[in-house]
Design a protein around this motif. Sequence first.
Motif, PDB file in Angstrom:
ATOM      1  N   LEU A 197      -3.950  14.686   0.472  1.00  7.95           N
ATOM      2  CA  LEU A 197      -3.887  15.434  -0.632  1.00  7.95           C
ATOM      3  C   LEU A 197      -2.063  15.932  -0.496  1.00  7.95           C
ATOM      4  O   LEU A 197      -1.833  15.936  -1.527  1.00  7.95           O
ATOM      5  CB  LEU A 197      -4.243  16.986   0.558  1.00  7.95           C
ATOM      6  N   PRO A 198      -1.268  14.804   0.826  1.00  4.80           N
ATOM      7  CA  PRO A 198      -0.213  15.135   0.194  1.00  4.80           C
ATOM      8  C   PRO A 198       0.724  14.328  -1.190  1.00  4.80           C
ATOM      9  O   PRO A 198       0.480  14.910  -1.655  1.00  4.80           O
ATOM     10  CB  PRO A 198       0.865  14.557   1.347  1.00  4.80           C
ATOM     11  N   GLU A 199      -0.342  13.459  -1.629  1.00  8.12           N
ATOM     12  CA  GLU A 199       0.054  12.424  -2.546  1.00  8.12           C
ATOM     13  C   GLU A 199      -0.382  13.240  -4.098  1.00  8.12           C
ATOM     14  O   GLU A 199       0.245  13.665  -5.069  1.00  8.12           O
ATOM     15  CB  GLU A 199      -1.082  11.035  -2.745  1.00  8.12           C
ATOM     16  N   TYR A 200      -1.751  14.248  -4.122  1.00  8.95           N
ATOM     17  CA  TYR A 200      -1.244  15.188  -4.840  1.00  8.95           C
ATOM     18  C   TYR A 200      -0.522  16.138  -4.704  1.00  8.95           C
ATOM     19  O   TYR A 200      -0.426  16.225  -6.507  1.00  8.95           O
ATOM     20  CB  TYR A 200      -3.507  16.156  -4.918  1.00  8.95           C
ATOM     21  N   PHE A 201      -0.964  16.842  -3.805  1.00  6.84           N
ATOM     22  CA  PHE A 201       0.488  17.795  -4.566  1.00  6.84           C
ATOM     23  C   PHE A 201       1.785  17.205  -4.530  1.00  6.84           C
ATOM     24  O   PHE A 201       2.708  18.429  -5.358  1.00  6.84           O
ATOM     25  CB  PHE A 201       0.389  18.959  -3.014  1.00  6.84           C
ATOM     26  N   LYS A 206       7.473  11.049  -4.947  1.00 11.28           N
ATOM     27  CA  LYS A 206       7.794  12.415  -3.198  1.00 11.28           C
ATOM     28  C   LYS A 206       7.645  11.918  -2.024  1.00 11.28           C
ATOM     29  O   LYS A 206       8.424  12.867  -1.506  1.00 11.28           O
ATOM     30  CB  LYS A 206       7.222  13.855  -3.655  1.00 11.28           C
ATOM     31  N   ILE A 207       6.405  11.413  -1.807  1.00 13.45           N
ATOM     32  CA  ILE A 207       6.402  10.797   0.161  1.00 13.45           C
ATOM     33  C   ILE A 207       6.995   9.728  -0.030  1.00 13.45           C
ATOM     34  O   ILE A 207       7.129   8.606  -0.669  1.00 13.45           O
ATOM     35  CB  ILE A 207       4.873  11.368  -0.105  1.00 13.45           C
ATOM     36  N   PRO A 208       7.691   9.669   0.733  1.00 13.89           N
ATOM     37  CA  PRO A 208       8.057   7.975   1.818  1.00 13.89           C
ATOM     38  C   PRO A 208       7.475   7.397   1.491  1.00 13.89           C
ATOM     39  O   PRO A 208       6.056   7.230   2.041  1.00 13.89           O
ATOM     40  CB  PRO A 208       8.721   8.533   2.860  1.00 13.89           C
ATOM     41  N   PRO A 209       7.375   6.038   1.240  1.00 14.01           N
ATOM     42  CA  PRO A 209       6.852   4.915   0.704  1.00 14.01           C
ATOM     43  C   PRO A 209       6.021   4.417   2.283  1.00 14.01           C
ATOM     44  O   PRO A 209       4.850   3.546   1.978  1.00 14.01           O
ATOM     45  CB  PRO A 209       7.565   3.603   1.097  1.00 14.01           C
ATOM     46  N   GLU A 210       6.580   4.320   3.470  1.00 10.88           N
ATOM     47  CA  GLU A 210       6.123   4.150   4.889  1.00 10.88           C
ATOM     48  C   GLU A 210       5.069   5.180   5.153  1.00 10.88           C
ATOM     49  O   GLU A 210       3.763   4.802   5.557  1.00 10.88           O
ATOM     50  CB  GLU A 210       7.012   3.781   6.157  1.00 10.88           C
ATOM     51  N   PHE A 211       4.698   6.333   4.855  1.00 10.20           N
ATOM     52  CA  PHE A 211       4.016   7.041   4.812  1.00 10.20           C
ATOM     53  C   PHE A 211       3.131   6.432   4.011  1.00 10.20           C
ATOM     54  O   PHE A 211       1.644   6.941   4.250  1.00 10.20           O
ATOM     55  CB  PHE A 211       4.598   8.821   4.553  1.00 10.20           C
ATOM     56  N   THR A 212       2.650   6.966   2.859  1.00 11.10           N
ATOM     57  CA  THR A 212       1.579   6.698   1.612  1.00 11.10           C
ATOM     58  C   THR A 212       1.564   5.633   1.946  1.00 11.10           C
ATOM     59  O   THR A 212       0.599   5.061   2.109  1.00 11.10           O
ATOM     60  CB  THR A 212       2.762   6.374   0.311  1.00 11.10           C
ATOM     61  N   ARG A 213       1.870   3.689   2.945  1.00  4.68           N
ATOM     62  CA  ARG A 213       1.561   3.466   2.763  1.00  4.68           C
ATOM     63  C   ARG A 213       0.194   3.310   4.527  1.00  4.68           C
ATOM     64  O   ARG A 213      -0.212   2.156   4.644  1.00  4.68           O
ATOM     65  CB  ARG A 213       1.946   1.743   2.715  1.00  4.68           C
ATOM     66  N   PHE A 215      -1.300   5.837   5.064  1.00  5.03           N
ATOM     67  CA  PHE A 215      -2.061   6.829   4.983  1.00  5.03           C
ATOM     68  C   PHE A 215      -3.548   5.892   4.028  1.00  5.03           C
ATOM     69  O   PHE A 215      -4.735   5.788   4.200  1.00  5.03           O
ATOM     70  CB  PHE A 215      -1.501   8.258   4.231  1.00  5.03           C
ATOM     71  N   GLY A 216      -2.381   4.978   3.317  1.00  7.56           N
ATOM     72  CA  GLY A 216      -3.514   3.741   3.008  1.00  7.56           C
ATOM     73  C   GLY A 216      -3.896   2.743   3.662  1.00  7.56           C
ATOM     74  O   GLY A 216      -5.659   2.776   2.961  1.00  7.56           O
ATOM     75  N   ILE A 217      -3.311   2.771   4.919  1.00  8.11           N
ATOM     76  CA  ILE A 217      -4.851   2.262   5.366  1.00  8.11           C
ATOM     77  C   ILE A 217      -5.273   2.469   5.823  1.00  8.11           C
ATOM     78  O   ILE A 217      -6.461   2.138   5.934  1.00  8.11           O
ATOM     79  CB  ILE A 217      -3.356   1.239   6.613  1.00  8.11           C
ATOM     80  N   LEU A 218      -4.760   3.797   6.616  1.00  8.71           N
ATOM     81  CA  LEU A 218      -5.882   4.695   7.299  1.00  8.71           C
ATOM     82  C   LEU A 218      -6.909   5.090   6.097  1.00  8.71           C
ATOM     83  O   LEU A 218      -8.330   4.636   6.509  1.00  8.71           O
ATOM     84  CB  LEU A 218      -5.809   5.701   7.469  1.00  8.71           C
ATOM     85  N   ASN A 219      -6.945   5.473   4.596  1.00  4.56           N
ATOM     86  CA  ASN A 219      -7.962   5.122   3.672  1.00  4.56           C
ATOM     87  C   ASN A 219      -9.014   3.818   4.062  1.00  4.56           C
ATOM     88  O   ASN A 219     -10.348   4.296   4.117  1.00  4.56           O
ATOM     89  CB  ASN A 219      -7.526   5.282   2.833  1.00  4.56           C
ATOM     90  N   ILE A 220      -7.951   2.546   3.947  1.00  4.95           N
ATOM     91  CA  ILE A 220      -9.181   1.542   4.049  1.00  4.95           C
ATOM     92  C   ILE A 220     -10.310   1.722   5.026  1.00  4.95           C
ATOM     93  O   ILE A 220     -11.390   1.459   4.973  1.00  4.95           O
ATOM     94  CB  ILE A 220      -8.099   0.174   3.488  1.00  4.95           C
ATOM     95  N   LEU A 221      -9.417   2.144   6.639  1.00  4.83           N
ATOM     96  CA  LEU A 221     -10.086   1.556   7.169  1.00  4.83           C
ATOM     97  C   LEU A 221     -11.638   2.721   7.140  1.00  4.83           C
ATOM     98  O   LEU A 221     -12.799   1.921   7.409  1.00  4.83           O
ATOM     99  CB  LEU A 221      -9.460   1.648   8.381  1.00  4.83           C
ATOM    100  N   GLU A 267      -4.721  -1.528  -5.513  1.00  3.88           N
ATOM    101  CA  GLU A 267      -3.686  -0.763  -6.057  1.00  3.88           C
ATOM    102  C   GLU A 267      -2.798  -0.426  -4.203  1.00  3.88           C
ATOM    103  O   GLU A 267      -1.763  -0.430  -4.698  1.00  3.88           O
ATOM    104  CB  GLU A 267      -3.829   0.544  -6.356  1.00  3.88           C
ATOM    105  N   ILE A 268      -3.771  -0.437  -3.417  1.00  3.27           N
ATOM    106  CA  ILE A 268      -3.408   0.537  -2.234  1.00  3.27           C
ATOM    107  C   ILE A 268      -2.213  -1.364  -1.189  1.00  3.27           C
ATOM    108  O   ILE A 268      -1.008  -0.663  -1.293  1.00  3.27           O
ATOM    109  CB  ILE A 268      -3.969   0.931  -0.559  1.00  3.27           C
ATOM    110  N   VAL A 269      -3.269  -2.352  -1.523  1.00  3.66           N
ATOM    111  CA  VAL A 269      -2.609  -3.281  -1.189  1.00  3.66           C
ATOM    112  C   VAL A 269      -0.785  -3.920  -1.494  1.00  3.66           C
ATOM    113  O   VAL A 269       0.245  -4.425  -0.611  1.00  3.66           O
ATOM    114  CB  VAL A 269      -3.724  -4.635  -0.634  1.00  3.66           C
ATOM    115  N   THR A 270      -0.952  -4.049  -3.114  1.00  4.96           N
ATOM    116  CA  THR A 270      -0.395  -4.741  -3.754  1.00  4.96           C
ATOM    117  C   THR A 270       0.717  -3.128  -3.939  1.00  4.96           C
ATOM    118  O   THR A 270       1.832  -3.699  -4.911  1.00  4.96           O
ATOM    119  CB  THR A 270      -0.813  -4.984  -5.133  1.00  4.96           C
ATOM    120  N   ARG A 271       0.408  -1.850  -3.399  1.00  5.24           N
ATOM    121  CA  ARG A 271       1.174  -1.423  -3.691  1.00  5.24           C
ATOM    122  C   ARG A 271       1.864  -0.862  -4.621  1.00  5.24           C
ATOM    123  O   ARG A 271       2.463   0.437  -5.160  1.00  5.24           O
ATOM    124  CB  ARG A 271       2.642  -1.186  -2.575  1.00  5.24           C
TER     125      ARG A 271
END
Length: 819
Positions: A197-201, A206-213, A215-221, A267-271
């Motif tokens: 949701l943060p990425e969509y809104f 707009k979101i710091p890269p560390e948070f994006t990464r 949440f991306g890892i959580l999504n993969i898990l 996409e998530i792994v290669t950012r």
Amino acid sequence: MSVPVSATKEKKVCYHCGLDCNSTKISVGEKIFCCNGCKMVFELLAANDLGQYYDLNKTPGTTPPPEGTTEKFGYLDDASFQQQLLHLSDGKRATVVLYIPNLHCSACIWLLESLYKMEPGILRSRVNFLRKTVSITFDQEQLSLRKVVERLASIGYEPRISPEDIQPEKDRKSRRGLYLKIGIAGFGFANIMLFSLPEYFAGPGKIPPEFTRFFGILNILLALPVFFYSSWDYFRSAWYSLKSRSVNMDVPIAMGIITLFSRSIFEIVTRHGPGWLDSFSGLVFLLLLGKLFQEKTYQTLSFERDYKSYFPVSVIRVSGEKEKSVPLSRLRIGDRILIRNNEIVPADSVLIRGKGRIDYSFVTGESETVTKVSGDLIFAGGRQEGSAIELEVVRDVSQSYLTQLWNSDAFKKQGGAGITSLANQISKYFTAIVIIIASLAGLYWLFVNPEHALNAFTAVLIIACPCALALATPFTLGNVLRIFGRNRLFMKNSTAVEQLSRVDTILLDKTGTLTDTKKINVTFIPAPDKQPLSRDELCLIKTVVRHSTHPHSRRIYASIEPAVYDGILKRFEEFPGKGIEAEVSGHTLRIGSAGFVKGEGNEPIDPGSAVYIAIDGELKGHFRLNIQYRKGYTRLLKRLGERYKLLLVSGDNDRGKKILEPFFAGEGAMFFNQTPFDKLKLVESLQRSGRRVMMVGDGLNDAGALKQSDIGITISEDVNSFFPACDGILDAGSFSLLPRFLQCSSYGMRIIRVSFVISFLYNAIGLGFAVQGILSPLISAILMPLSSISVVVFTTVSTNLIAGKLGLKGYYGFKTNNS
């Protein structure tokens, strides 16, 4: 740098099961095997000339269990366990149905249906691929149940036997895995959506890269169990399909799931982006929901078919000196029942009185008659030949079991289901076309606008599904079957409904079909210079006709006062279309037509319907039966005559010809004094001229004609009229509804064709949007099950509206008129 020799060698796989081989030591010629078990199976098949098994599919087998593990089947020697597992066991022949988890391809079916070649004691085996079961009939004098199971295990098809398999109502547990997969997919979908949701809104960047990464890892898990567990059935089905060199509906779905998941991970792994794991998990979740909906609907149809539909077959229940006809649904354990000549035993029972001569061809396909004595167990599906027997029911009636027997291959007719075959052919080519369109759309957008390429490719694979096309026929015909059942016409299967819609010629029997057997007045006319029948003679006659199911026999039996008791029957033989010969209390009786009783060439004394009686070779006279036709028969015949070529074929004389003549137009439309063979030849003659024939009779003297006709319907009236050769059983009280049943079947076929159009329009419109890359995979996943739901709703509502219009009880029990 040197390359290891092993790396340059071609990878070796087992010739039997396809698993990797660590060495080439275990081999036969150029064929390599992973273990001695696979080699043993290969040698066994080769020795029994079953090498074609490997021609049907490449590496079709499964690895058999290690040697010595068959000891675990020792519990199958227990007699009480066998009694629960065996469907039929008369000491000589037994039938068992086993669940085979490893059954997966056409080669498996071929091998399992060829078991008799490698094991002489196995008489027959039939596979139900959808249920993964095999029905095996074996000779108990040569083989035990344990040996049968051990043989299956030895060739890699070990059956799963558990208490759940003995109790059919445990099917609910088998669906627990599907619920778990839906739960995991739904959990993953909800949480991945939440983390996305943060990425969509906020929008990109707009979101710091560390948070994006993070949440991306959580999504993969969260997506991993959805991919490897919830989606597994689609991958397995697609793999087996491709392995057998075919393409089923799960192939494009599996391709879409893999593409969406792998692209998102990349996409998530290669950012390069957040991926589409929310769409991926949502896709799997909705696909599984659609699968559950389909299974639930099929289960409802099956339940209605097997347990709730009216099964218009009655049986005589004996209580003291009273005999009463009751429907099968009211039969209970402990009830005493009377089974007469040519009647089917409806439930497992113990023989109490009489001599049983049981024909199990209905169950086993073998026409050998088995002799039974008092105290012997007689299994459901056996047919009594000879005098009546009294049984005590020891197991509840299973209408689903009788229906299963009825649908045996032995009673299938030529012709088949044209519209079902058409749907299957369309589905077969549909999948290949969809893959081609998806590939072309993906390639096009890859060069024009790469951002749309993945959307276009996956959306086409997912949205264009022939599910709606495949569901139209079974759901429409299933609902028609259910409607027929509620109106007391029980059809064998959906193919019979389709055949019913194609009929253009109807043959009607007279006695027991057009005539109302309950309203026949019976009068005895003595022969010239003979006295009326004495009490002892009535006793002899009553004893004989009690054992027959012919309408005339039943009316004569009912006309003799209850105070006259039965004699002792020594011999009984019924000749179809002629009469009965029996020996009772030392006297020989002949009861039947004038030619049968008096000798061929003798004309009947009475021009009406008559049953002649001879005792010890002396003609005593005849019973005159004043026949009355069924209520509303004139309107029925008039309506049928407007749409179909109508013929009358009767074994009786031509009395009543003038009454029926106005309804059977044209020369040669009425046939009297017809033997069962004459009726059969008439049906064959009509079929040779291109006619599609429906035969309607009481099933007693019409068995050959019923079997030969394109559709055969028997009339049931206080009698066990369960004849394997017929396609439908109609309660006598619903005989006047016959034209409506014919119309309903025709409307059902129209509904199927409209459903095909709806399915094609849906796919055409969906593909139009999908190839443009403007549909996301998630939206496609929502639309895909909606297409199936729309077809099911349309067919259900339409069939019930048609039923109401025709004055039939629909699924909701409503009627709109009585036209």
